[in-house]
Design a protein around this motif. Structure first.
Motif, PDB file in Angstrom:
ATOM      1  N   PHE B 138       0.966  -1.298   0.010  1.00  0.00           N
ATOM      2  CA  PHE B 138      -0.051   0.086  -0.088  1.00  0.00           C
ATOM      3  C   PHE B 138       0.878   1.188  -0.045  1.00  0.00           C
ATOM      4  O   PHE B 138       1.825   1.420   1.097  1.00  0.00           O
ATOM      5  CB  PHE B 138      -0.914   0.054   1.156  1.00  0.00           C
ATOM      6  N   LEU B 139       0.734   1.933  -1.172  1.00  0.00           N
ATOM      7  CA  LEU B 139       1.377   3.437  -0.991  1.00  0.00           C
ATOM      8  C   LEU B 139       0.581   4.520  -0.443  1.00  0.00           C
ATOM      9  O   LEU B 139      -0.317   4.896  -0.860  1.00  0.00           O
ATOM     10  CB  LEU B 139       1.814   3.443  -2.457  1.00  0.00           C
ATOM     11  N   GLN B 140       0.899   4.732   0.596  1.00  0.00           N
ATOM     12  CA  GLN B 140       0.550   5.939   1.485  1.00  0.00           C
ATOM     13  C   GLN B 140       0.408   7.317   0.571  1.00  0.00           C
ATOM     14  O   GLN B 140       1.384   7.603  -0.093  1.00  0.00           O
ATOM     15  CB  GLN B 140       1.169   6.291   2.626  1.00  0.00           C
ATOM     16  N   VAL B 141      -0.676   8.010   0.685  1.00  0.00           N
ATOM     17  CA  VAL B 141      -0.827   9.187   0.077  1.00  0.00           C
ATOM     18  C   VAL B 141      -1.126  10.546   1.304  1.00  0.00           C
ATOM     19  O   VAL B 141      -2.068   9.971   2.115  1.00  0.00           O
ATOM     20  CB  VAL B 141      -1.556   9.755  -1.320  1.00  0.00           C
ATOM     21  N   PRO B 142      -0.942  11.534   1.110  1.00  0.00           N
ATOM     22  CA  PRO B 142      -1.133  12.591   1.988  1.00  0.00           C
ATOM     23  C   PRO B 142      -2.557  12.597   2.155  1.00  0.00           C
ATOM     24  O   PRO B 142      -3.328  12.457   1.280  1.00  0.00           O
ATOM     25  CB  PRO B 142      -0.506  13.811   1.507  1.00  0.00           C
ATOM     26  N   GLN B 143      -3.103  13.155   3.190  1.00  0.00           N
ATOM     27  CA  GLN B 143      -4.543  13.400   3.655  1.00  0.00           C
ATOM     28  C   GLN B 143      -5.274  14.341   2.645  1.00  0.00           C
ATOM     29  O   GLN B 143      -6.361  14.155   2.233  1.00  0.00           O
ATOM     30  CB  GLN B 143      -4.978  13.720   4.980  1.00  0.00           C
ATOM     31  N   ALA B 144      -4.553  15.215   2.161  1.00  0.00           N
ATOM     32  CA  ALA B 144      -5.099  16.355   1.437  1.00  0.00           C
ATOM     33  C   ALA B 144      -5.494  15.937   0.072  1.00  0.00           C
ATOM     34  O   ALA B 144      -6.494  16.496  -0.446  1.00  0.00           O
ATOM     35  CB  ALA B 144      -4.142  17.615   1.219  1.00  0.00           C
ATOM     36  N   ILE B 145      -4.816  14.829  -0.353  1.00  0.00           N
ATOM     37  CA  ILE B 145      -5.296  14.196  -1.723  1.00  0.00           C
ATOM     38  C   ILE B 145      -5.893  13.012  -1.524  1.00  0.00           C
ATOM     39  O   ILE B 145      -6.085  12.112  -2.397  1.00  0.00           O
ATOM     40  CB  ILE B 145      -4.186  14.195  -2.840  1.00  0.00           C
ATOM     41  N   ASN B 146      -6.236  12.490  -0.429  1.00  0.00           N
ATOM     42  CA  ASN B 146      -6.763  11.336  -0.075  1.00  0.00           C
ATOM     43  C   ASN B 146      -8.449  11.565   0.060  1.00  0.00           C
ATOM     44  O   ASN B 146      -8.909  12.751   0.380  1.00  0.00           O
ATOM     45  CB  ASN B 146      -6.283  10.660   1.026  1.00  0.00           C
ATOM     46  N   GLY B 147      -8.996  10.565  -0.117  1.00  0.00           N
ATOM     47  CA  GLY B 147     -10.814  10.808   0.130  1.00  0.00           C
ATOM     48  C   GLY B 147     -11.673  11.191  -1.137  1.00  0.00           C
ATOM     49  O   GLY B 147     -10.888  11.023  -2.215  1.00  0.00           O
ATOM     50  N   ALA B 148     -12.498  11.795  -0.856  1.00  0.00           N
ATOM     51  CA  ALA B 148     -13.483  11.956  -2.124  1.00  0.00           C
ATOM     52  C   ALA B 148     -14.200  13.222  -2.188  1.00  0.00           C
ATOM     53  O   ALA B 148     -14.237  13.972  -0.902  1.00  0.00           O
ATOM     54  CB  ALA B 148     -14.569  10.954  -2.076  1.00  0.00           C
ATOM     55  N   PHE B 149     -14.762  13.802  -3.027  1.00  0.00           N
ATOM     56  CA  PHE B 149     -15.667  14.995  -3.039  1.00  0.00           C
ATOM     57  C   PHE B 149     -16.838  14.810  -3.752  1.00  0.00           C
ATOM     58  O   PHE B 149     -16.759  13.941  -4.846  1.00  0.00           O
ATOM     59  CB  PHE B 149     -14.912  16.378  -3.421  1.00  0.00           C
ATOM     60  N   LEU B 150     -17.948  15.620  -3.560  1.00  0.00           N
ATOM     61  CA  LEU B 150     -19.366  15.369  -4.222  1.00  0.00           C
ATOM     62  C   LEU B 150     -19.422  16.518  -5.173  1.00  0.00           C
ATOM     63  O   LEU B 150     -19.306  17.760  -4.716  1.00  0.00           O
ATOM     64  CB  LEU B 150     -20.207  15.454  -2.983  1.00  0.00           C
ATOM     65  N   VAL B 151     -19.601  15.985  -6.330  1.00  0.00           N
ATOM     66  CA  VAL B 151     -20.044  17.205  -7.355  1.00  0.00           C
ATOM     67  C   VAL B 151     -21.306  16.687  -8.013  1.00  0.00           C
ATOM     68  O   VAL B 151     -21.232  15.728  -8.871  1.00  0.00           O
ATOM     69  CB  VAL B 151     -18.985  17.481  -8.404  1.00  0.00           C
ATOM     70  N   GLY B 152     -22.529  17.176  -8.198  1.00  0.00           N
ATOM     71  CA  GLY B 152     -23.447  16.723  -8.851  1.00  0.00           C
ATOM     72  C   GLY B 152     -24.255  15.503  -8.682  1.00  0.00           C
ATOM     73  O   GLY B 152     -24.619  14.872  -9.471  1.00  0.00           O
ATOM     74  N   GLY B 153     -24.044  15.277  -6.987  1.00  0.00           N
ATOM     75  CA  GLY B 153     -24.675  14.138  -6.574  1.00  0.00           C
ATOM     76  C   GLY B 153     -23.649  12.906  -6.879  1.00  0.00           C
ATOM     77  O   GLY B 153     -24.189  11.683  -6.503  1.00  0.00           O
ATOM     78  N   GLY B 231      -3.008  -0.283  -7.159  1.00  0.00           N
ATOM     79  CA  GLY B 231      -2.599  -1.217  -5.915  1.00  0.00           C
ATOM     80  C   GLY B 231      -1.099  -1.639  -6.355  1.00  0.00           C
ATOM     81  O   GLY B 231      -0.645  -1.301  -7.372  1.00  0.00           O
ATOM     82  N   LEU B 232      -0.543  -2.172  -5.322  1.00  0.00           N
ATOM     83  CA  LEU B 232       0.950  -2.315  -5.579  1.00  0.00           C
ATOM     84  C   LEU B 232       1.371  -3.812  -5.321  1.00  0.00           C
ATOM     85  O   LEU B 232       1.051  -4.498  -4.018  1.00  0.00           O
ATOM     86  CB  LEU B 232       1.899  -1.486  -4.602  1.00  0.00           C
ATOM     87  N   ARG B 233       1.835  -4.577  -6.488  1.00  0.00           N
ATOM     88  CA  ARG B 233       2.171  -6.025  -6.199  1.00  0.00           C
ATOM     89  C   ARG B 233       3.286  -6.161  -7.266  1.00  0.00           C
ATOM     90  O   ARG B 233       3.598  -5.494  -8.103  1.00  0.00           O
ATOM     91  CB  ARG B 233       1.014  -6.783  -6.333  1.00  0.00           C
ATOM     92  N   PRO B 234       4.259  -7.341  -7.054  1.00  0.00           N
ATOM     93  CA  PRO B 234       5.334  -7.503  -7.879  1.00  0.00           C
ATOM     94  C   PRO B 234       5.145  -7.193  -9.452  1.00  0.00           C
ATOM     95  O   PRO B 234       5.828  -6.778 -10.299  1.00  0.00           O
ATOM     96  CB  PRO B 234       5.955  -8.739  -7.501  1.00  0.00           C
ATOM     97  N   HIS B 235       4.135  -7.985  -9.660  1.00  0.00           N
ATOM     98  CA  HIS B 235       3.578  -8.157 -11.280  1.00  0.00           C
ATOM     99  C   HIS B 235       2.887  -6.918 -11.847  1.00  0.00           C
ATOM    100  O   HIS B 235       2.240  -6.956 -12.858  1.00  0.00           O
ATOM    101  CB  HIS B 235       3.096  -9.316 -11.581  1.00  0.00           C
ATOM    102  N   VAL B 236       2.703  -5.985 -11.190  1.00  0.00           N
ATOM    103  CA  VAL B 236       1.963  -4.932 -11.367  1.00  0.00           C
ATOM    104  C   VAL B 236       2.359  -4.344 -12.779  1.00  0.00           C
ATOM    105  O   VAL B 236       1.662  -3.645 -13.571  1.00  0.00           O
ATOM    106  CB  VAL B 236       1.646  -3.730 -10.447  1.00  0.00           C
ATOM    107  N   GLY B 237       3.542  -4.286 -12.937  1.00  0.00           N
ATOM    108  CA  GLY B 237       4.039  -3.624 -14.304  1.00  0.00           C
ATOM    109  C   GLY B 237       3.642  -4.277 -15.681  1.00  0.00           C
ATOM    110  O   GLY B 237       3.582  -3.760 -16.583  1.00  0.00           O
ATOM    111  N   VAL B 238       3.247  -5.658 -15.419  1.00  0.00           N
ATOM    112  CA  VAL B 238       2.541  -6.139 -16.506  1.00  0.00           C
ATOM    113  C   VAL B 238       1.292  -5.528 -17.207  1.00  0.00           C
ATOM    114  O   VAL B 238       1.200  -5.389 -18.252  1.00  0.00           O
ATOM    115  CB  VAL B 238       2.428  -7.778 -16.333  1.00  0.00           C
ATOM    116  N   ASP B 239       0.798  -4.939 -16.172  1.00  0.00           N
ATOM    117  CA  ASP B 239      -0.505  -4.261 -16.370  1.00  0.00           C
ATOM    118  C   ASP B 239      -0.143  -2.856 -17.030  1.00  0.00           C
ATOM    119  O   ASP B 239      -1.001  -2.544 -17.862  1.00  0.00           O
ATOM    120  CB  ASP B 239      -1.405  -3.918 -15.169  1.00  0.00           C
ATOM    121  N   ALA B 240       1.104  -2.424 -16.954  1.00  0.00           N
ATOM    122  CA  ALA B 240       1.472  -1.279 -17.503  1.00  0.00           C
ATOM    123  C   ALA B 240       2.304  -1.414 -18.874  1.00  0.00           C
ATOM    124  O   ALA B 240       1.856  -0.387 -19.618  1.00  0.00           O
ATOM    125  CB  ALA B 240       2.459  -0.366 -16.596  1.00  0.00           C
ATOM    126  N   VAL B 241       2.853  -2.247 -19.026  1.00  0.00           N
ATOM    127  CA  VAL B 241       3.881  -2.323 -20.240  1.00  0.00           C
ATOM    128  C   VAL B 241       2.816  -2.803 -21.497  1.00  0.00           C
ATOM    129  O   VAL B 241       3.204  -2.172 -22.538  1.00  0.00           O
ATOM    130  CB  VAL B 241       4.754  -3.148 -20.054  1.00  0.00           C
TER     131      VAL B 241
END
Lengths: 434, 309
Positions: B138-153, B231-241
Motif C-alpha cells: 500500500f502506497l500512502q498518500v497525503p490526507q489532502a489528496i486522499n478521500g473524495a468530494f461530491l459534485v452533482g450528486g 494497488g502495488l504487487r510485484p507483477h503490477v508492471g505487466v498491467d502497464a507495459v
C-alpha cells in the motif's frame, strides 16, 4: 554370411508396424490397470498444480504452502503406507491451457499418483478433464465456481472450498432483509464469476429482490472508476461482487478512496485471504464469506497458526488464511484416505473420500464437515465476516476480519449441484495403483 | 439532455484515465524514439519506482535508529513529495545501469535488445518479490489528496484528479523540455537521425544513457502516481507495459503528441465501453488499435516510411 539388404520402404514399414504394436501394448492394458512394479519402495509422488503467476499467483503460492505442511506432517511420521511422499510443482499460470499441459505432463511423464491445486475454476476444470481421462484423483483445493461440483464434476475430482452458492445462501437473505431489494452484480468475466453471479441472481429473485444491473468485469481490469460512477448513477441498495484475484484488490483500493465502502452495501461472495492481506482497513468493507479465519476461537487454531509461522518464517503473509487452510485440509484428507484404504488404488481412495466425515474439532471449524458423495464437494461451515474494528486492527494489523456469523453446512448446501452433477461410473474411470 | 448529463461524468473520467495512460507511455515512447528499442522492462521499472517510493515514504523506523524515528515523524506530505523526487532519481540510475549492460546488443539483431529487456523485466520482478514479498502493498498518500468530494450528486476521488493533473503537468513539462532546451533538441535529433547527431560531435553514447535514464525516471514517476489506484504487487508492471506499447503504436512510434492523443483515446474507449458494454472495456483498446492501424499502418502521427508510396 549373406548381407541382408533392407530397402527404405521396407524399413519404414517395419518401423511403422513396430510403433503401432508398441502403441497398442501401451494404451491397451495401461489405460485400465496401471500397476507399477516395486511400488512399495517408490516414494509416492503428488503433483501440485498450483498457480505461481497470473491473476491467482499469490493464492496459488499460499495453497501450495498449506499442502506442503500437511505432507511434511505425514513424512515426519514415516510417510503414508510406509512410503515417503514427494511432490512436483509446475506453475499453471492461472491459465486453463497451461493447466491441461501441466496435468498431462505430471501424469504421463512424472507418473504423479495424485494431483492437487487450483484457485481459478477455469484451470480446475481443465485439469480435471485430463485427470478423469487417466483416472488420477485430483483435488480442487480452492476454486469455487458452483459448476465445479455441478455440471463439471468428475469421479476423480474432489472440491474442498465452499462455492458461490454456499456463500450466496449465507449472505443473500440476510442482506435483502437488512439492506434492500435492489441489487447490482459485479461479475468477473470467467467461469467462477459468471456461475457465482448466476447463483446469486437466482437467490436474490427467490427471496424477492431484483437485479437492476449486472456489470461484467474483464479479468485484468485495474481501473474501476467507470463502474463506480455508473453504480452511483444507478443507486442500488446492495452490490454483490464475484470478483477475485488482483482485480478485487484494485476494486477494494478504489472503493476505499471514494469512501463508498458503506453505501451501497457491499457483499463479496467470497473473500480469499491473499487478496486482502496487506490492505489498509479502509480497503476491507462490506460483508463477505470465508471458510476459515486465523483468529477463530476454536481448539487447534492457535497451534495451526504457530505451525505455519514456524514452517514459513519470514514470508510476507504472516498468518495463514482460508486458501492455505483449504490446501492443507485437502492434502491431509487425501493422505488419510490412502491410509484408510491401505492402498493407492484410485477407486479405493475415491470411495474413502466419498464417505469422508470430519469432526468440527479436527477441521477447526464450528460444525462437522462431510463430503457429499453425489457432488464430491466438501460441505462445511460457512463464515460471514466484515472489516474488524479499527481499535482491534491497530493493535494487530493482521487482524483484518471480524467474524459475524456462521452457517451450518446443511443450511448453505448447494441443492442444485446434485441435479447438475453426473459423476462417471467407477467402471468408466481408469483404475491404477502407484 | 438527460443522456448528456449521464454521459458527462464518464467523458471526464475517460479523459483523466487517458492522461494516466499517456503518462505510462511517455518514458516508453522516448526510449523507442531515440534508441529504436522496445523496452519490455518498462513495466517492471514502473513497479520498482512505486516500491522505492513506498520505502521513501514509510521506511521501517527500526532500520535507521533515532534518525529513522525522526524521519517517520515528519509529515506524510513532506515524505510523499520527497518520494516523488527521490524514487525517479534512483530509478534513473537503475535505468542507466541497464543501458550500460544493453550496449553489447547495439548494432545487432533487434531481437537481442528485446530479449535483454524481457530478461531484465523478469529479474526486476523477482527482485521485488524477494525484497518486498508477493503480498499486496500500500502506497500512502497525503490526507489532502486522499478521500473524495461530491459534485452533482456523484462522488469523485480526490486522488484520481490529483493523478490526472500530475500526469498532465508531467506531459507538459516533458514537452517543454524536449521543445525548449538544447538537451531536448539533441534527443529529438537523436530520434530523427542518430548518425547525423554523431557526425555533429554529440556524444551519442552519453545521449542514449541519459535518454534511458530519463525514460526510466518517467516510468518510475508513472508507477508512483498510479500505484495508489491500481494497488502495488510485484507483477503490477505487466498491467502497464501492454497499454504503453499499444499507445505508442497507436500514436505513431516516436511521436510525442501522438502518444498523448492515443493515451486519451484509449482512456475514453476503455471508460465509455465499461459503462455501456462493460465486458468489452479492455478489448476496446485493442479494437481501437486494429481500426487505426488498418487504415493508417504508421499510427496516428507516425512518420511516413520511405517504403510507403
Amino acid at each position: 554370411m549373406a548381407a541382408r539388404h533392407m530397402s527404405r520402404r521396407s524399413f519404414l514399414q517395419k518401423v511403422g508396424l513396430g510403433a503401432a504394436g508398441a502403441g497398442v501394448a501401451f494404451y491397451g492394458p495401461w489405460k485400465h490397470n496401471h500397476v507399477y512394479a516395486a511400488k512399495a519402495d517408490k516414494p509416492l509422488l503428488i503433483g501440485l498444480t498450483t498457480d505461481a503467476s497470473g491473476q491467482y499467483g499469490n493464492s496459488g503460492e499460499m495453497e501450495r504452502r498449506g499442502m506442503l505442511m500437511a505432507i511434511a506432517e505425514f513424512n515426519k511420521k514415516g510417510g503414508v503406507l510406509g512410503r515417503q511422499i514427494e511432490t512436483i510443482h509446475i506453475d499453471t499460470e492461472t491459465t486453463p491451457a497451461t493447466g491441461t499441459r501441466v496435468a498431462e505432463r505430471m501424469i504421463t511423464r512424472h507418473e504423479a499418483a495424485f494431483l492437487m491445486g487450483a484457485v481459478s475454476s477455469g484451470v480446475a476444470n481443465a485439469i480435471s478433464l485430463v485427470a478423469q481421462r487417466y483416472g488420477v484423483i485430483y483435488l480442487n483445493s480452492n476454486s469455487s465456481s458452483p459448476t465445479e461440483s455441478g455440471k463439471d464434476c468428475h469421479r476423480v475430482k474432489f472440491v474442498w472450498d465452499g462455492n458461490g452458492t454456499n456463500f450466496g445462501k449465507a449472505t443473500v437473505l440476510n442482506a435483502i432483509n437488512a439492506v434492500g431489494k435492489n441489487w447490482v452484480l459485479f461479475t468477473n468475466d470467467y467461469v467462477w464469476g459468471h456461475e457465482t453471479s448466476k447463483s446469486v441472481r437466482a437467490l436474490v429473485t427467490q427471496y424477492g429482490g431484483k437485479i437492476v444491473e449486472e456489470m461484467v468485469i474483464p479479468v485484468g481490469t485495474r481501473d474501476f472508476s467507470s463502474y463506480l460512477l455508473k453504480l452511483q448513477q444507478i443507486k442500488p441498495d446492495v452490490v454483490n461482487t464475484a470478483v477475485g484475484g488482483d482485480d478485487i484488490k484494485a476494486l477494494r483500493a478504489q472503493v476505499g478512496q471514494l469512501g463508498m465502502g458503506n453505501k451501497p452495501a457491499w457483499v463479496q461472495n467470497q473473500q480469499d485471504w491473499p487478496d486482502v492481506y496487506g490492505l489498509p482497513l479502509s480497503g476491507v468493507f462490506g460483508i463477505f464469506g470465508t471458510t476459515w479465519y486465523y483468529k477463530l476461537d476454536l481448539p487447534g487454531v492457535k497451534e495451526f497458526v504457530a505451525q505455519y509461522q514456524k514452517m514459513y518464517p519470514g514470508v510476507s503473509i504472516k498468518v495463514p488464511g482460508n486458501v492455505y487452510y483449504n490446501g492443507y485440509m485437502a492434502a491431509r484428507e487425501l493422505l488419510r484416505a490412502v491410509e484408510r484404504a491401505g492402498s493407492t488404488n484410485n477407486i479405493k481412495v475415491i470411495k474413502e473420500l466419498e464417505n469422508l466425515k470430519v469432526p468440527a474439532k479436527d477441521r477447526m471449524q464450528h460444525f462437522d464437515a462431510y463430503m457429499n458423495p453425489a457432488t464430491h464437494q466438501m460441505q462445511q461451515t460457512i463464515y460471514l465476516a466484515t472489516a474488524n474494528d479499527e481499535a482491534a486492527w491497530k493493535k494487530d494489523n493482521d487482524d483484518l476480519f471480524k467474524v459475524l456469523a456462521w452457517s451450518k453446512p446443511q443450511d448453505a448446501e448447494d441443492t442444485d449441484a446434485p441435479k447438475a452433477c453426473k459423476l462417471e461410473p467407477y467402471e468408466a474411470t481408469p483404475s491404477y495403483e502407484m | 439532455m438527460e443522456f448528456v448529463l449521464h454521459l458527462a461524468p464518464h467523458l471526464l473520467n475517460g479523459l483523466s484515465l487517458g492522461f494516466l495512460f499517456a503518462l505510462i507511455a511517455l518514458g516508453f515512447m522516448l526510449i523507442i524514439g531515440v534508441m529504436e528499442l522496445i523496452n519490455l522492462a518498462h513495466g517492471s521499472l514502473f513497479a520498482l519506482g512505486a516500491y522505492v517510493a513506498m520505502v521513501v515514504i514509510a521506511p521501517g523506523a527500526s532500520w535507521w535508529g533515532p534518525l529513522g524515528k525522526w524521519y517517520v515523524a515528519q509529515p506524510l506530505t513532506l515524505r510523499y513529495v520527497l518520494a516523488l523526487v527521490v524514487a525517479p532519481v534512483i530509478l534513473a540510475f537503475v535505468g542507466m545501469l541497464l543501458e550500460i549492460c544493453l550496449r553489447r546488443t547495439y548494432g545487432k539483431d533487434p531481437l537481442y535488445g528485446l530479449l535483454f529487456t524481457f530478461g531484465a523485466a523478469m529479474v526486476i520482478e523477482e527482485l521485488i518479490r524477494i525484497v518486498w514479498g508477493s503480498a499486496e502493498k500500500f502506497l500512502q498518500v497525503p490526507q489532502a489528496i486522499n478521500g473524495a468530494f461530491l459534485v452533482g450528486g456523484l462522488i469523485y476521488s480526490k486522488y484520481r484528479f490529483f493523478a490526472a493533473a500530475s500526469a498532465l503537468l508531467l506531459i507538459l513539462l516533458v514537452w517543454l523540455f524536449l521543445e525548449r532546451t538544447p538537451y531536448g533538441a539533441m534527443i529529438k535529433a537523436g530520434a530523427h537521425d542518430s548518425e547525423m547527431v554523431r557526425a555533429l560531435g554529440i556524444n551519442l553514447k552519453r545521449l542514449r544513457l541519459c535518454v534511458f535514464g530519463f525514460g526510466t525516471a518517467l516510468a518510475a514517476m508513472a508507477g508512483i502516481i498510479i500505484a495508489p489506484i491500481w494497488g502495488l504487487r510485484p507483477h503490477v508492471g505487466v498491467d502497464a507495459v501492454i497499454p504503453a506499447f499499444l499507445i505508442i503504436v497507436l500514436g505513431g512510434v516516436g511521436s510525442f503528441w501522438g502518444a498523448v492523443l492515443a493515451g486519451v483515446l484509449v482512456g475514453l474507449a476503455v471508460a465509455l465501453t465499461a459503462v455501456y458494454v462493460s465486458e468489452w472495456s479492455l478489448l476496446s483498446m485493442y479494437l481501437l488499435l486494429i481500426a487505426v492501424v488498418t487504415f493508417r499502418a504508421r499510427g496516428l502521427f507516425g512518420k511516413k516510411s520511405i517504403l510507403e508510396v
